[in-house]
Design a protein around this motif. Structure first.
Motif, PDB file in Angstrom:
ATOM      1  N   HIS A 104       0.860  -1.181   0.000  1.00 47.55           N
ATOM      2  CA  HIS A 104       0.000   0.000   0.000  1.00 47.55           C
ATOM      3  C   HIS A 104       0.898   1.233   0.000  1.00 47.55           C
ATOM      4  O   HIS A 104       1.514   1.572   1.012  1.00 47.55           O
ATOM      5  CB  HIS A 104      -0.902   0.000   1.235  1.00 47.55           C
ATOM      6  CG  HIS A 104      -1.873  -1.146   1.269  1.00 47.55           C
ATOM      7  ND1 HIS A 104      -3.191  -1.016   0.873  1.00 47.55           N
ATOM      8  CD2 HIS A 104      -1.708  -2.438   1.645  1.00 47.55           C
ATOM      9  CE1 HIS A 104      -3.797  -2.186   1.007  1.00 47.55           C
ATOM     10  NE2 HIS A 104      -2.926  -3.061   1.466  1.00 47.55           N
TER      11      HIS A 104
ATOM     12  N   HIS B 151      -1.189  -0.878  -4.481  1.00 42.80           N
ATOM     13  CA  HIS B 151      -2.012   0.329  -4.402  1.00 42.80           C
ATOM     14  C   HIS B 151      -1.096   1.550  -4.486  1.00 42.80           C
ATOM     15  O   HIS B 151      -0.329   1.831  -3.569  1.00 42.80           O
ATOM     16  CB  HIS B 151      -2.815   0.342  -3.106  1.00 42.80           C
ATOM     17  CG  HIS B 151      -3.707  -0.850  -2.937  1.00 42.80           C
ATOM     18  ND1 HIS B 151      -4.979  -0.893  -3.451  1.00 42.80           N
ATOM     19  CD2 HIS B 151      -3.491  -2.051  -2.348  1.00 42.80           C
ATOM     20  CE1 HIS B 151      -5.522  -2.073  -3.174  1.00 42.80           C
ATOM     21  NE2 HIS B 151      -4.634  -2.785  -2.516  1.00 42.80           N
TER      22      HIS B 151
ATOM     23  N   THR C 182      -4.366  -0.607  -8.201  1.00 42.57           N
ATOM     24  CA  THR C 182      -5.073   0.678  -8.215  1.00 42.57           C
ATOM     25  C   THR C 182      -4.054   1.771  -8.500  1.00 42.57           C
ATOM     26  O   THR C 182      -3.049   1.894  -7.803  1.00 42.57           O
ATOM     27  CB  THR C 182      -5.786   0.945  -6.876  1.00 42.57           C
ATOM     28  OG1 THR C 182      -4.844   0.875  -5.801  1.00 42.57           O
ATOM     29  CG2 THR C 182      -6.876  -0.084  -6.620  1.00 42.57           C
TER      30      THR C 182
END
Length: 351
Positions: A254, A278, A300
């Protein structure tokens, strides 16, 4: 009654059957006791100090009382405790040897207090402790070796405190620690050696801190990290070999909402098992050559000013493959919007 039932359920999960020794004669007032006084529930009863309970007590719930502090020897007569709940007790300080005698304790809940000081030796005798929750306090400093007695510690929650720096020796002794959560602190520095004692970490959450530089040296001894969260730290770059020491194991990264401008070309060197990445809401224009897409299932990347040139061709090939093709609509400018699917990707690249 629902709260009582939930604690009884936890007790049965722990396998807390009838006591092998004689039960005490009465329940401490104004608490509720169950299972031959093994489970003592004192939730929201106006206590101002820790009550005396039997050595037979296995679960003690003192939530939502105004205890203020935990003096030395607060639980010294409770040698059978396995689970201790002290959330929302306005605790400001934990004295040295506060938990002395609790050699069977497995669960310790200290979340949502006002703890600003943990004195050296505070956790003495907690050799069986496996789960420690210190979220939402005011802790700014962790004394060297404060967790040393906890040779069986598995999960440590330190989210939403005021910790500014990690120093070598902080986690000395806690060699079996696997989950370390330090989100929402004020950390701007992780000194070399600060994580050397917990090289078997599998989950490391450092999001919502103040790390401006990726702590390469501090993290170089980590070997088996599966999930790393650095979201919302003000880092501009991720250096070469950032994840290499645990690259064979890391599955989730992340790195969103950081203001990231660049990955060094070798940032993902050695990363071979990544499934979820991410990187949305940064300032990225390109991805490094070292990023492999063969194992990625969830990506993402929206909210970045991508430069759609040859450097992004591996990403385009991955997106256009029959296995990964996102079922996305195009907007008026021919840009693809977010597209959740089995192999999920969200972003904005021109077709």
């Amino acid at each position: 009654m629902q709260g009582v039932a939930s604690f009884l359920a936890v007790a049965w999960v722990l396998g807390l059957g009838p006591a092998a020794w004689a039960a005490p004669s009465q329940c401490p007032s104004p608490c509720h006791c169950h299972g031959d006084l093994q489970h003592v529930i004192c939730d929201s009863v106006g206590l101002r100090k820790v009550p005396k309970v039997s050595e037979a007590t296995r679960l003690l719930n003192l939530q939502r009382n105004s205890l203020g502090s935990l003096p030395t020897g607060s639980f010294s007569e409770m040698k059978g405790l396995i689970s201790l709940h002290l959330q929302h007790c306005q605790i400001r300080e934990i004295a040295g040897q506060a938990f002395k005698g609790l050699k069977k304790l497995v669960y310790l809940y200290l979340s949502d207090n006002e703890i600003s000081a943990i004195k050296p030796g505070a956790f003495e005798d907690l050799t069986e402790l496996t789960y420690l929750y210190l979220d939402s306090n005011r802790i700014s400093d962790l004394p060297r070796g404060v967790f040393a007695p906890m040779i069986n510690l598995f999960i440590l929650q330190l989210n939403d405190n005021r910790i500014r720096e990690l120093k070598p020796g902080t986690f000395a002794g806690a060699k079996d620690l696997r989950w370390l959560h330090m989100s929402g602190n004020e950390m701007s520095s992780m000194l070399p050696g600060s994580l050397d004692d917990v090289e078997n970490l599998a989950i490391l959450h450092l999001d919502r801190n103040r790390l401006a530089v990726y702590p390469s040296t501090a993290m170089s001894k980590l070997r088996v990290v599966e999930e790393l969260t650095l979201s919302r730290n003000p880092m501009k770059t991720i250096p070469d070999n950032a994840f290499q020491s645990f690259g064979r194991y890391v599955e989730k990264l992340h790195l969103d909402n950081m203001g990231l401008e660049k990955f060094s070309e070798g940032a993902f060197t050695g990363v071979t098992a990544l499934k979820s990445l991410h990187i949305e809401n940064n300032k990225l224009k390109a991805l490094p050559r070292s990023l492999e897409f063969t194992t990625i299932q969830n990506l993402t990347l929206s909210g970045n000013p991508w430069s759609c040139n040859c450097q992004l061709s591996p990403l385009r090939k991955w997106m256009d493959s029959s296995r990964h093709r996102p079922d996305a609509d195009e907007d008026e400018e021919g840009q693809k919007g977010s597209a959740p699917l089995n192999r999920r990707v969200s972003g904005s690249l021109s077709r």
